[in-house]
Structures are given as structure tokens and as C-alpha cells.
Write a protein that holds these residues in place. Sequence first.
Motif, mmCIF file in Angstrom:
data_model
loop_
_atom_site.group_PDB
_atom_site.id
_atom_site.type_symbol
_atom_site.label_atom_id
_atom_site.label_comp_id
_atom_site.label_asym_id
_atom_site.label_seq_id
_atom_site.Cartn_x
_atom_site.Cartn_y
_atom_site.Cartn_z
ATOM 1 N N ARG A 156 13.841 -1.972 4.865
ATOM 2 C CA ARG A 156 12.739 -1.954 5.681
ATOM 3 C C ARG A 156 11.604 -1.472 5.134
ATOM 4 O O ARG A 156 11.313 -0.298 4.454
ATOM 5 N N LEU A 157 10.409 -2.289 5.303
ATOM 6 C CA LEU A 157 9.199 -1.918 4.873
ATOM 7 C C LEU A 157 8.244 -1.663 5.907
ATOM 8 O O LEU A 157 7.966 -2.505 6.956
ATOM 9 N N LEU A 158 7.239 -0.674 5.658
ATOM 10 C CA LEU A 158 6.313 -0.353 6.928
ATOM 11 C C LEU A 158 4.976 -0.705 6.199
ATOM 12 O O LEU A 158 4.634 -0.025 5.054
ATOM 13 N N PHE A 159 4.153 -1.487 6.665
ATOM 14 C CA PHE A 159 3.029 -2.041 5.924
ATOM 15 C C PHE A 159 1.779 -1.328 6.741
ATOM 16 O O PHE A 159 1.611 -2.137 8.406
ATOM 17 N N ALA A 160 1.048 -0.445 6.552
ATOM 18 C CA ALA A 160 0.043 0.093 7.426
ATOM 19 C C ALA A 160 -1.203 -0.066 6.842
ATOM 20 O O ALA A 160 -1.590 0.021 5.657
ATOM 21 N N ILE A 161 -2.248 -0.498 7.741
ATOM 22 C CA ILE A 161 -3.515 -0.741 7.347
ATOM 23 C C ILE A 161 -4.361 -0.170 8.247
ATOM 24 O O ILE A 161 -4.696 -0.095 9.531
ATOM 25 N N ALA A 162 -5.464 0.845 7.441
ATOM 26 C CA ALA A 162 -6.391 1.640 8.165
ATOM 27 C C ALA A 162 -7.546 1.013 8.052
ATOM 28 O O ALA A 162 -8.079 0.958 6.887
ATOM 29 N N ASN A 163 -8.362 0.837 8.943
ATOM 30 C CA ASN A 163 -9.468 -0.057 9.115
ATOM 31 C C ASN A 163 -10.441 0.625 10.119
ATOM 32 O O ASN A 163 -10.805 0.223 11.254
ATOM 33 N N PRO A 164 -11.108 1.886 9.863
ATOM 34 C CA PRO A 164 -11.588 2.753 11.028
ATOM 35 C C PRO A 164 -13.246 2.334 11.000
ATOM 36 O O PRO A 164 -13.787 1.624 10.261
ATOM 37 N N ALA A 165 -13.518 2.694 12.000
ATOM 38 C CA ALA A 165 -14.984 2.285 12.435
ATOM 39 C C ALA A 165 -15.808 3.540 11.633
ATOM 40 O O ALA A 165 -15.471 4.367 11.428
ATOM 41 N N GLY A 166 -17.142 3.167 11.769
ATOM 42 C CA GLY A 166 -18.212 3.861 11.290
ATOM 43 C C GLY A 166 -18.137 4.542 9.757
ATOM 44 O O GLY A 166 -18.425 5.366 9.107
#
Length: 237
Positions: free
Chosen positions: A147-157
Amino acid sequence: MNEFRWLEIRIGPRSPGAEFYPVEAHLDDGSHFAGGELRLDPQKLLPGERTVEAYGLDLFDALCAGPIRRAFDRASGRAEVETVGRLRIRLWIDASAVELHAVPWERLFYLQRGQPTPLAASTFTPFSRYVGLELPEAVPVRERPIRLLFAIANPAGLPASLPAIDPVREVEALRQALGNLPQAGQLHVTLLPGRTGLPAPMRSQLEEAGFQVDPGPTTLEAILRRLPDFHILHFAG
């Protein structure tokens, strides 16, 4: 016959007053190469206007100099003959040289048949870096699917100097790298595409291929809440 040959490069701590870090290499045939010297030029470590390839080649030349280059050439030569070029590369950094983990080693490039080739982004040369710990090695994951969790963080500002991540490109690169593993039941992937999400057509295609897509911002809390249910966390941010 093993699927991969392997090469381990070890970087030791820099002695007081020394201008280099000592480097040695070990091959899976038992050979040992000592006497390498890693000399880092701070100016060359700044990407500046250079291409990704030029930066990666400079980093490779700094790491693989003298006897370490001979070790790399021998290991890659054996891999060409015995495993169709498959060479696993491990970079061990001494705990007393922790500052070297700030160097983006995953950007390494080398010349293969005269062409700049990414060393750490090829299925033929899987790359890992690590430090030694007073802990036993982890038991291999035998459960399937993994089981693989792929997390992408693309915050504003974000500041102007930090380009935003493109979730579509990141997810597509992962999907191509995984091939048919999800459909074959070997891997279950949950995607956290973050604030910007994914286009509806792409999301539908992913879900049909066995991926799970969880919408919403990719916060630390969101990741930690899911982590106990996964074997692997892959983070892009």
C-alpha cells in the motif's frame, strides 16, 4: 544470477582542517576502493543558470573522482555484461557528515555512451542514500498488495523563487513508473493530489486503473491520519 549488481559508496566525516571528505567504494564481488576525496565547490552546487544535466555531471565528477570513478566503471561494466546494465547504487553518508544530506544527490547525472543520463531516476540504476543506525534492518514487506500513499503538497502563496508543483505531471510520471502493478494486484495506490486536485477525466482514468484519489488539501494532519494504513509514503512538495 542476481537481477542487479550493486555498488556502495561511503562518505566519511571530514577531518578538522581538511578540504575534502574521504570516500571509499565496495562492489558485490568483494572488491574495495579506498582513497577517494570528495571536494565540494559551493559555487558549483548552486544550480544558477546551468542545465539540470550540467549540474548533475558536476556533482558526479565531485563524488566519483580517482579510485571511486574506477569503482563505478568496474561496477557498471560488470552490470552491462551480467545484468543487462542493472546496477543498484547505495550512497552511505557518515552520521558525522550530516551536512552532506543537504546536497541533492538525486540529481546525479553520468555520461552513458556520451549522453548525459540521470543516475538516480532510472530503473536500471536504482539509487538510495542512507546513514547507519543502531537498529536491525527492517523485515521485507511480504504482504500484497503493498500500500502506497502518494501525497502532493502544492500550497498557495509560494515565493517567486519556488515554482509550484504540477500535480498532473507528478501523478502521470508515477503512473508510468508503476506500469501494471496496480492492475496486477501487487500495489494499491492512494493519491492525495492536494489543493489544486486533478482534472475529472484523469481522475476517472486513475480510478478505473485501480488508484484511489482522496481530494482536499495535503496537510501534515491529513498525511499522519492515513499513514498507519500504508507501507510506503511518497511525497512531492
